[in-house]
Design a protein around this motif. Structure first.
Motif, PDB file in Angstrom:
ATOM      1  N   THR A 156       0.841  -1.189   0.000  1.00 33.62           N
ATOM      2  CA  THR A 156       0.000   0.000   0.000  1.00 33.62           C
ATOM      3  C   THR A 156       0.883   1.248   0.000  1.00 33.62           C
ATOM      4  O   THR A 156       2.042   1.198   0.430  1.00 33.62           O
ATOM      5  CB  THR A 156      -0.905   0.039   1.239  1.00 33.62           C
ATOM      6  N   ASP A 204       0.788   3.726   1.990  1.00 36.82           N
ATOM      7  CA  ASP A 204       1.207   4.025   3.361  1.00 36.82           C
ATOM      8  C   ASP A 204       2.396   3.152   3.773  1.00 36.82           C
ATOM      9  O   ASP A 204       3.338   3.627   4.422  1.00 36.82           O
ATOM     10  CB  ASP A 204       0.051   3.796   4.335  1.00 36.82           C
ATOM     11  N   THR A 205       2.338   1.866   3.380  1.00 37.31           N
ATOM     12  CA  THR A 205       3.443   0.964   3.720  1.00 37.31           C
ATOM     13  C   THR A 205       4.732   1.408   3.042  1.00 37.31           C
ATOM     14  O   THR A 205       5.795   1.462   3.666  1.00 37.31           O
ATOM     15  CB  THR A 205       3.101  -0.478   3.304  1.00 37.31           C
ATOM     16  N   HIS A 214       5.469   4.361   2.044  1.00 39.24           N
ATOM     17  CA  HIS A 214       5.886   5.627   2.655  1.00 39.24           C
ATOM     18  C   HIS A 214       6.677   5.370   3.933  1.00 39.24           C
ATOM     19  O   HIS A 214       7.743   5.980   4.165  1.00 39.24           O
ATOM     20  CB  HIS A 214       4.648   6.488   2.952  1.00 39.24           C
TER      21      HIS A 214
END
Length: 349
Positions: free
Chosen positions: A129, A131-132, A134
């Motif tokens: 994802t 977010d991951t 990032h």
């Protein structure tokens, strides 16, 4: 968040590249919930780039340092990893690949300027994802900054080679490795602990000294003397193997730790470097040569004795014509050097 902070504290608590590698792949594997994560070395050998795994963690297992089946090999050609090769060629921050079996690989090169010597590899069938990715990139940034700090404290400012302070730690690790290998052998009753060196694979220490370096400084000045040292350092790096370690000891003296090779291979590798220096054309200065003394590392002797024996072989080379590579045990067995005990001093015939 607590897990992320724990990993950040763990990473920045290390003063050793090996433990830093273990810490970063443990962090990215857990936070990405990945099946596997590795730290890869990207080594340049004679204009070609090779990929070699140096640390790995598999889900559910502790992270470990990794040694390939052939310690002398620089690794696999980067062409076997075309997506990674393209990422490196384009100086990109990351690359992702999904293979025919559904295995998804994310590569994150660690760029220091325009060069990447290290790359993180994360493998899992589940898409990563935003977010991951990032969070992982944030960990990579901390890892890169801390690598820079360790490099700054471990390296010689002129040549970029490892410094003398780092040598003690590296030699201690090699002595531990040698000790573990010796402990795995069963000694016959009554056989002394110190064995005659054979052609089995061993660890080696070589001391390198630039011949007539004072003459270079006196005749051409210290700027050209410094340039000679930088070029010698470059020749050391390109002549020895990816797993060997090269240090500047100070002045015109360098030390090399050769890992896991036979006497014949050690001779070949060391003499290849000596000839590379002899054949190199140094700007303004012209021809420069080096003298070398080397010895097998013994688990049963302290580091000061091992280093002293290599020094004795070096001084023999310096006093017998220079531009030579001399093996301590061969000098002793040939009657050219006295074999000495740990607390004695060497003497030449």
């Amino acid at each position: 968040m607590d897990s992320l902070l724990k990993h950040m504290v763990d990473m920045t608590g290390h003063r050793d590249h090996t433990m830093l590698d273990i810490s970063v792949i443990s962090a990215v594997q857990e936070l990405a919930n990945a099946g596997c994560a590795r730290v890869l070395t990207l080594a340049s050998v004679r204009g070609h780039t090779y990929v070699r795994s140096r640390a790995v963690v598999v889900a559910g297992q502790p992270a470990r340092m990794e040694e390939g089946p052939d310690p002398a090999s620089p690794g696999e050609p980067i062409e076997k990893f075309p997506v990674l090769a393209g990422c490196i060629a384009r100086h990109e921050a990351s690359a992702e690949h999904l293979d025919a079996e559904g295995k998804r690989t994310l590569w994150l090169p660690i760029w220091l300027g325009d060069k990447a010597d290290t790359c993180l590899e994360i493998i899992d069938p589940t898409p990563y994802t935003p977010d991951t990715v990032h969070v992982i990139r944030g960990i990579v940034s901390v890892y890169k900054n801390f690598q820079n700090l360790l490099d700054y404290s471990e390296r010689d400012s002129l040549t970029g080679l490892l410094n003398r302070k780092t040598f003690d730690d590296q030699l201690a690790k090699m002595l531990q490795t040698s000790s573990a290998e010796q402990d795995s052998l069963t000694l016959p009753p009554g056989e002394p602990e110190r064995r005659q060196h054979t052609d089995q694979e061993q660890q080696w220490l070589a001391v390198v000294d630039v011949d007539h370096f004072k003459h270079v400084n006196d005749r051409f000045g210290h700027l050209y003397g410094d340039e000679v040292l930088i070029l010698i350092a470059n020749l050391l790096t390109s002549s020895f193997r990816a797993q060997d370690r090269v240090f500047r000891f100070g002045g015109e003296e360098f030390v090399v730790l050769l890992r896991s090779t036979t006497l014949e291979n050690a001779k070949m590798i060391i003499d290849r470097f000596r000839m590379n220096v002899e054949q190199h054309d140094f700007p303004q200065v012209g021809k420069v040569t080096v003298s070398i003394g080397f010895v097998a590392i013994s688990a049963y002797e302290p580091s000061v004795v091992v280093l002293g024996r290599a020094d004795q072989a070096l001084y023999f080379a310096k006093s017998h014509g220079r531009n030579m590579a001399c093996h301590y045990d061969e000098l002793v067995s040939g009657g050219l050097l006295h074999a000495v005990e740990s607390n004695d001093e060497a003497e030449f015939f």
